[in-house]
Scaffold this active site. Structure first.
Site, PDB file in Angstrom:
ATOM      1  CD  GLU A   1     -17.154 124.375  38.856  1.00  0.00           C
ATOM      2  OE1 GLU A   1     -16.642 123.538  38.872  1.00  0.00           O
ATOM      3  OE2 GLU A   1     -17.493 125.384  38.085  1.00  0.00           O
ATOM      4  CG  ASP A   2     -17.831 119.061  38.068  1.00  0.00           C
ATOM      5  OD1 ASP A   2     -18.086 120.260  37.944  1.00  0.00           O
ATOM      6  OD2 ASP A   2     -18.116 117.868  37.891  1.00  0.00           O
TER       7      ASP A   2
ATOM      8  CE  LYS B   1     -16.221 115.142  35.660  1.00  0.00           C
ATOM      9  NZ  LYS B   1     -15.347 114.509  37.096  1.00  0.00           N
TER      10      LYS B   1
ATOM     11  CB  THR C   1     -24.764 116.621  31.675  1.00  0.00           C
ATOM     12  OG1 THR C   1     -23.949 117.370  32.465  1.00  0.00           O
ATOM     13  CG2 THR C   1     -26.524 116.766  31.723  1.00  0.00           C
TER      14      THR C   1
ATOM     15  CG  ASP D   1     -20.317 123.898  37.723  1.00  0.00           C
ATOM     16  OD1 ASP D   1     -20.702 124.262  36.574  1.00  0.00           O
ATOM     17  OD2 ASP D   1     -19.532 122.393  37.439  1.00  0.00           O
ATOM     18  CG  LEU D   2     -26.596 122.738  34.696  1.00  0.00           C
ATOM     19  CD1 LEU D   2     -27.555 122.147  35.907  1.00  0.00           C
ATOM     20  CD2 LEU D   2     -26.591 123.107  33.606  1.00  0.00           C
ATOM     21  CG  ASP D   3     -22.863 120.311  32.363  1.00  0.00           C
ATOM     22  OD1 ASP D   3     -23.885 120.275  32.270  1.00  0.00           O
ATOM     23  OD2 ASP D   3     -22.644 121.616  31.975  1.00  0.00           O
TER      24      ASP D   3
ATOM     25  CB  SER E   1     -23.889 126.411  34.184  1.00  0.00           C
ATOM     26  OG  SER E   1     -23.139 125.430  33.088  1.00  0.00           O
ATOM     27  CB  ALA E   2     -18.680 126.420  30.844  1.00  0.00           C
TER      28      ALA E   2
ATOM     29  CE  LYS F   1     -17.647 127.734  35.385  1.00  0.00           C
ATOM     30  NZ  LYS F   1     -19.316 126.230  35.791  1.00  0.00           N
TER      31      LYS F   1
HETATM   32  C1  BG6 Z   1     -19.162 122.377  30.646  1.00  0.00           C
HETATM   33  C2  BG6 Z   1     -19.021 121.035  30.790  1.00  0.00           C
HETATM   34  O1  BG6 Z   1     -19.931 122.652  32.563  1.00  0.00           O
HETATM   35  O2  BG6 Z   1     -20.285 123.036  30.195  1.00  0.00           O
HETATM   36  C3  BG6 Z   1     -17.974 121.112  29.805  1.00  0.00           C
HETATM   37  O3  BG6 Z   1     -18.552 120.040  31.802  1.00  0.00           O
HETATM   38  C4  BG6 Z   1     -19.139 121.359  28.209  1.00  0.00           C
HETATM   39  O4  BG6 Z   1     -18.040 119.921  29.463  1.00  0.00           O
HETATM   40  C5  BG6 Z   1     -19.786 122.867  29.017  1.00  0.00           C
HETATM   41  O5  BG6 Z   1     -17.831 121.048  26.658  1.00  0.00           O
HETATM   42  C6  BG6 Z   1     -20.216 123.460  27.919  1.00  0.00           C
HETATM   43  O6  BG6 Z   1     -21.797 122.739  27.184  1.00  0.00           O
HETATM   44  P1  BG6 Z   1     -22.402 122.662  26.390  1.00  0.00           P
HETATM   45  O7  BG6 Z   1     -24.121 122.163  27.040  1.00  0.00           O
HETATM   46  O8  BG6 Z   1     -22.777 124.693  26.110  1.00  0.00           O
HETATM   47  O9  BG6 Z   1     -21.522 122.147  24.910  1.00  0.00           O
HETATM   48 MG    MG Z   2     -19.233 121.094  36.101  1.00  0.00          MG
END
Ligand code: BG6
Ligand code: MG
Length: 219
Positions: A169-170, A45, A17, A9-11, A114-115, A145
């Site tokens: 994953e967090d 998150k 972030t 996962d990224l964030d 990542s989402a 997710k």
């Molecule tokens: C997830 C974050 O990775 O991405 C969420 O944990 C965030 O907080 C989601 O809303 C979507 O991110 P973005 O960059 O497309 O607004």
């Molecule tokens: Mg995350």
């Protein structure tokens, strides 16, 4: 040696972030006289941008037109991207490079799952765009997710069976997505919150290359 797929996962896993998401959502909430706390930010998150705004509006008991909703989404992302523009490699979380290098040297599959629709922009800022063999992000999936789509797509693009994949994953939704994908789930953060994970670590400083090596060697 069998090749396994490691999906990050990224964030909150590679970079922190969440603090930038918080600042951008806070500004938006304030502009609408909605209270927005760091505790509420925690609940966002792993949650998609659309769903995050829906939740904030629900917390503030506000109902708005589709047009206003779209314009708030755009504004939030512009503010968020202004923070991202300032990011450098220094923001990669401690010991993440150690594990990425070990996996690369061990010739394992490495993917991003990542989402975020900003994943590629962030990876570019922290100079990790070329580290991943494949990137699946919020632009590539239709189901968020805890649906396993993002991780199953990453596994398929790596050409590795889901049961041979490991997810870092967090978020609770992310751990659930990994388990639904029939993958090994490694929780990064609070073990009490991420109790559905197969393994838990507070952060990557706690993850040894011996541990990774044992995962690679396992059946
Ligand atoms: C997830 C974050 O990775 O991405 C969420 O944990 C965030 O907080 C989601 O809303 C979507 O991110 P973005 O960059 O497309 O607004
Ligand atoms: Mg995350």
């Amino acid at each position: 040696m069998q090749t396994k797929g490691f999906i990050f996962d990224l964030d909150g896993v590679i970079v922190d972030t969440a603090k930038y998401h918080f600042l951008a959502w806070k500004k938006l909430a304030q502009s609408m006289d909605i209270d927005f706390t760091e505790e509420q930010n925690e609940q966002l998150k792993g949650v998609s941008r659309v769903r995050s705004l829906e939740k904030i509006l629900a917390w503030g008991d506000k109902s708005i037109s589709d047009e206003a909703f779209q314009s708030l989404m755009t504004k939030k992302n512009e503010d968020y991207l202004a923070y991202i523009a300032e990011m450098t490699e220094k923001e990669i979380l401690e010991d993440v490079p150690k594990i990425l290098e070990y996996l690369t040297t061990s010739q394992q599959g490495i993917a991003l799952g990542s989402a975020s629709k900003n994943a590629r922009a962030i990876l570019e800022k922290v100079a990790l765009l070329n580290t991943f063999q494949t990137i699946v992000d919020g632009n590539d999936v239709t189901k968020a997710k805890p649906d396993p789509e993002v991780f199953l797509k990453a596994a398929s693009q790596l050409g590795i069976a889901p049961e041979n994949c490991v997810v870092f994953e967090d978020s609770v939704a992310g751990i659930q997505a990994a388990k639904r994908a029939n993958m090994i789930a490694i929780g990064i953060g609070d073990a009490a919150v991420l109790h559905e994970a197969d393994y838990n670590f507070t952060d990557f400083t706690e993850i040894s290359t011996d541990f990774i090596s044992s995962i690679i060697a396992s059946n």
